[in-house]
Every structure is written in structure tokens, then in C-alpha cells.
Enzyme design. Structure first.
Site, PDB file in Angstrom:
ATOM      1  N   SER A 135      29.391 -13.922 -23.400  1.00 27.50           N
ATOM      2  CA  SER A 135      30.491 -13.455 -22.552  1.00 27.50           C
ATOM      3  C   SER A 135      31.474 -12.537 -23.273  1.00 27.50           C
ATOM      4  O   SER A 135      32.677 -12.550 -22.986  1.00 27.50           O
ATOM      5  CB  SER A 135      31.227 -14.646 -21.919  1.00 27.50           C
ATOM      6  OG  SER A 135      30.338 -15.399 -21.099  1.00 27.50           O
TER       7      SER A 135
ATOM      8  N   ASN B 280      22.122  -6.299 -25.380  1.00 28.27           N
ATOM      9  CA  ASN B 280      20.870  -6.933 -24.945  1.00 28.27           C
ATOM     10  C   ASN B 280      20.820  -6.830 -23.433  1.00 28.27           C
ATOM     11  O   ASN B 280      21.511  -7.575 -22.741  1.00 28.27           O
ATOM     12  CB  ASN B 280      20.860  -8.396 -25.414  1.00 28.27           C
ATOM     13  CG  ASN B 280      19.658  -9.154 -24.880  1.00 28.27           C
ATOM     14  OD1 ASN B 280      18.755  -8.573 -24.283  1.00 28.27           O
ATOM     15  ND2 ASN B 280      19.649 -10.457 -25.086  1.00 28.27           N
TER      16      ASN B 280
ATOM     17  N   LYS C 242      18.516  -7.558 -21.490  1.00 25.62           N
ATOM     18  CA  LYS C 242      17.702  -8.627 -20.869  1.00 25.62           C
ATOM     19  C   LYS C 242      16.758  -8.014 -19.827  1.00 25.62           C
ATOM     20  O   LYS C 242      16.297  -6.896 -19.998  1.00 25.62           O
ATOM     21  CB  LYS C 242      18.615  -9.729 -20.318  1.00 25.62           C
ATOM     22  CG  LYS C 242      19.581 -10.246 -21.385  1.00 25.62           C
ATOM     23  CD  LYS C 242      20.322 -11.485 -20.990  1.00 25.62           C
ATOM     24  CE  LYS C 242      21.260 -11.887 -22.123  1.00 25.62           C
ATOM     25  NZ  LYS C 242      21.975 -13.134 -21.862  1.00 25.62           N
TER      26      LYS C 242
ATOM     27  N   GLU D   1      17.403 -17.721 -24.475  1.00 28.73           N
ATOM     28  CA  GLU D   1      16.614 -17.725 -23.236  1.00 28.73           C
ATOM     29  C   GLU D   1      15.133 -17.876 -23.547  1.00 28.73           C
ATOM     30  O   GLU D   1      14.377 -18.474 -22.784  1.00 28.73           O
ATOM     31  CB  GLU D   1      16.924 -16.453 -22.432  1.00 28.73           C
ATOM     32  CG  GLU D   1      18.308 -16.585 -21.770  1.00 28.73           C
ATOM     33  CD  GLU D   1      19.115 -15.312 -21.717  1.00 28.73           C
ATOM     34  OE1 GLU D   1      18.545 -14.215 -21.795  1.00 28.73           O
ATOM     35  OE2 GLU D   1      20.355 -15.430 -21.582  1.00 28.73           O
TER      36      GLU D   1
ATOM     37  N   GLY E  71      26.437 -15.712 -20.404  1.00 27.26           N
ATOM     38  CA  GLY E  71      26.355 -15.394 -18.976  1.00 27.26           C
ATOM     39  C   GLY E  71      27.227 -16.277 -18.107  1.00 27.26           C
ATOM     40  O   GLY E  71      27.102 -16.285 -16.886  1.00 27.26           O
TER      41      GLY E  71
ATOM     42  N   HIS F 161      16.077 -15.573 -29.208  1.00 25.85           N
ATOM     43  CA  HIS F 161      17.161 -15.635 -28.222  1.00 25.85           C
ATOM     44  C   HIS F 161      17.088 -16.970 -27.465  1.00 25.85           C
ATOM     45  O   HIS F 161      16.009 -17.476 -27.196  1.00 25.85           O
ATOM     46  CB  HIS F 161      17.066 -14.459 -27.229  1.00 25.85           C
ATOM     47  CG  HIS F 161      18.306 -14.348 -26.402  1.00 25.85           C
ATOM     48  ND1 HIS F 161      18.506 -15.123 -25.288  1.00 25.85           N
ATOM     49  CD2 HIS F 161      19.432 -13.607 -26.557  1.00 25.85           C
ATOM     50  CE1 HIS F 161      19.707 -14.841 -24.788  1.00 25.85           C
ATOM     51  NE2 HIS F 161      20.282 -13.927 -25.546  1.00 25.85           N
TER      52      HIS F 161
ATOM     53  N   GLU G 183      25.087 -17.438 -30.826  1.00 25.74           N
ATOM     54  CA  GLU G 183      25.313 -17.381 -29.380  1.00 25.74           C
ATOM     55  C   GLU G 183      25.313 -18.801 -28.813  1.00 25.74           C
ATOM     56  O   GLU G 183      24.244 -19.354 -28.521  1.00 25.74           O
ATOM     57  CB  GLU G 183      24.198 -16.573 -28.703  1.00 25.74           C
ATOM     58  CG  GLU G 183      24.084 -15.145 -29.204  1.00 25.74           C
ATOM     59  CD  GLU G 183      23.379 -14.259 -28.182  1.00 25.74           C
ATOM     60  OE1 GLU G 183      24.024 -13.336 -27.699  1.00 25.74           O
ATOM     61  OE2 GLU G 183      22.206 -14.516 -27.863  1.00 25.74           O
TER      62      GLU G 183
HETATM   63  P1  13P Z   1      26.345 -12.421 -21.996  1.00 23.65           P
HETATM   64  O1  13P Z   1      27.125 -11.395 -22.783  1.00 23.65           O
HETATM   65  O2  13P Z   1      25.901 -11.936 -20.655  1.00 23.65           O
HETATM   66  O3  13P Z   1      27.048 -13.735 -21.977  1.00 23.65           O
HETATM   67  O4  13P Z   1      24.979 -12.658 -22.815  1.00 23.65           O
HETATM   68  C1  13P Z   1      25.029 -12.890 -24.163  1.00 23.65           C
HETATM   69  C2  13P Z   1      23.670 -12.809 -24.714  1.00 23.65           C
HETATM   70  O5  13P Z   1      22.833 -13.658 -24.469  1.00 23.65           O
HETATM   71  C3  13P Z   1      23.319 -11.651 -25.550  1.00 23.65           C
HETATM   72  O6  13P Z   1      22.089 -11.813 -26.172  1.00 23.65           O
END
Ligand code: 13P
Length: 252
Positions: free
Chosen positions: A214, A10, A12, A98, A174, A96, A168
């Protein structure tokens, strides 16, 4: 039942057009000929077509990070599932964290998107996960099960083969703070149990549940070794082809 691992990147809101093409090409070179693990990349919407061209002929599939639940019309700024299919998407990430927490998507909106995506025939990666305060308050299972239950409301057993669930934990996204394999496994097992209650044992055994938060090449193997972890949804580490390829290889 053995489930084929599924690793998705992803990206983003990252990369540039040329950077996205370069990254996609590098991923295709690194992992694009193996078929032990399913692999997808999910670039920003505006780069989907370019990335699709860059991975054409490889085994890397194209995914999008979001979509809207209408076909067309006056929905400024939104993109339909059909538009995603039109540019070659096989997958769409929905719900997601976010989008849930920064952009205000409710379980009900996520569910409408899931239903639309499945009726249009695209594969869904449905994301669920608890906030830190919810984990600390002992609400993890309640939150995750509610998100799965509402997210899948109205989804029939026959289309569950097109659904991947991504667990997640928001506190691990992140932050560099990865869930321990045992913490992740515990939630994955609970999700599979719920899928079993909703759809029966066979569907539960066949449904892939990715872990996200992560994930890196150095911690992927121990996560992927857990019984109910069937892949990874990778953010930051998917922006470097060698790192992402390391995660894919950890699953081979
Ligand atoms: P990270 O791997 O940067 O922690 O993000 C995970 C994520 O949100 C994947 O959709």
C-alpha cells in the site's frame, strides 16, 4: 554507507498490451531521465518485450514478476531466466507473497529460483513478509528471518550485490493498510542484522531492502525516510504513472 533508493512497480496481472505500453511510456517521461533513484517496472510476462521497447533509452529498467529455475524443457507454462534476459529484463521478482500463498511456492522453491537467477546473472528482488495471523501471534521476525535465510541459502557474498530484499507484510498488500514507518523499520533493521550475520557488516550495509504494501505518493516520503528502508516495491499505485512518479520523487 549510502544506498541508492530503488523503486520498482509490480504491475501484477494488470493492464492490456496497449495500456502497458502507454503506462511504460508515461513512466519513462515522468522519471526516465533522473538517476538519483533506480526505477524499474515489472509488467506481465506477455508484455515484457513491448514495455522494454517503450522504455528503451530511458533510465527505467525492465523486470519480471516470476521465473522458473530450469533453462528449457517440458515445463508447460513456465518461463526461464534466460528467456527474461533475452527480452531485456534486468530484474526478476521472486517469492512474492501472492506466489507463495495463492500459488503454493515454498521457501525451497523460491531458493532454487534465486540460485538460478543469480547464476544466470539477473538481479533478484526477493520478497518476504508475514501474514496477519503471524504478526498477531508475534511470529513476524521468525517468519521473515526464515524466508530470508532459506531464500538466500547457497547464495555467495560476491553475488549479494545483485540481490534486493523486499519486505512486504501480507496484511498491507492491496489493503490500503500500510505498515507504519516504525513497524516497517523494525523489520527492515532485523533483516539487515540477519544479512550481517550471514554475509558480514559490509554486505549488510550495502544491501537494499525495499518496503512493499500500500505504498502511495502520499505515504512514500515517511517510509523512505526510515534508516533501513531503501526503496519500495509498489503494486496498485504503480499502475498510474503520475502516482508512481510521485513515489519516485519522494525518494529524490
Ligand atoms: P500494493 O502496493 O498494491 O499494496 O501491492 C504491494 C505489492 O505486493 C508489490 O509487490
Amino acid at each position: 554507507m549510502s544506498r541508492k533508493l530503488f523503486i520498482a512497480g509490480n504491475w501484477k496481472m494488470n493492464t492490456t498490451r496497449s495500456g502497458a505500453i502507454e503506462l511504460a511510456r508515461a513512466v519513462a517521461v515522468e522519471v526516465g531521465s533522473q538517476d538519483q533513484v533506480d526505477v524499474a517496472v515489472c509488467p506481465p510476462l506477455v508484455y515484457l518485450a513491448d514495455v522494454g521497447a517503450a522504455i528503451a533509452g530511458s533510465r527505467v529498467a525492465l523486470g519480471a514478476q516470476n521465473a522458473y529455475f530450469e533453462n528449457e524443457g517440458a515445463f508447460t507454462g513456465e518461463v526461464s531466466i534466460r528467456m527474461l534476459q533475452d527480452v531485456g529484463c534486468r530484474y526478476v521478482i521472486l517469492g512474492h507473497s501472492e506466489r507463495r500463498h495463492l500459488l503454493g511456492e515454498s521457501d525451497e522453491i523460491v531458493n532454487r529460483k534465486v540460485l538460478k537467477a543469480l547464476s544466470d546473472g539477473i538481479d533478484v528482488i526477493l520478497c518476504v513478509g508475514e501474514l496477519l495471523e503471524q504478526r498477531e501471534a508475534g511470529q513476524t521476525m521468525d517468519v521473515v528471518q526464515r524466508q530470508v535465510r532459506i531464500g538466500l541459502e547457497g547464495v555467495s557474498q560476491t553475488v549479494m550485490a545483485k540481490v534486493t530484499i523486499a519486505y512486504e507484510p501480507v496484511w498491507a498488500i492491496g489493503t490500503g493498510r500500510v505498515a507504519t514507518p516504525a513497524q516497517a523499520q523494525e523489520v527492515h533493521a532485523a533483516i539487515r542484522e540477519l544479512v550481517g550475520k550471514l554475509y558480514g557488516a559490509q554486505t549488510a550495509a550495502a544491501t537494499r531492502i525495499q518496503y512493499g504494501g500500500s505504498v502511495k505518493a502520499s505515504n512514500a516520503a515517511e517510509l523512505l525516510a526510515q534508516e533501513d528502508i531503501d526503496g519500495a516495491l509498489v503494486g496498485g499505485a504503480s499502475l498510474k504513472a503520475t502516482e508512481f512518479a510521485g513515489i519516485v520523487r519522494a525518494g529524490m
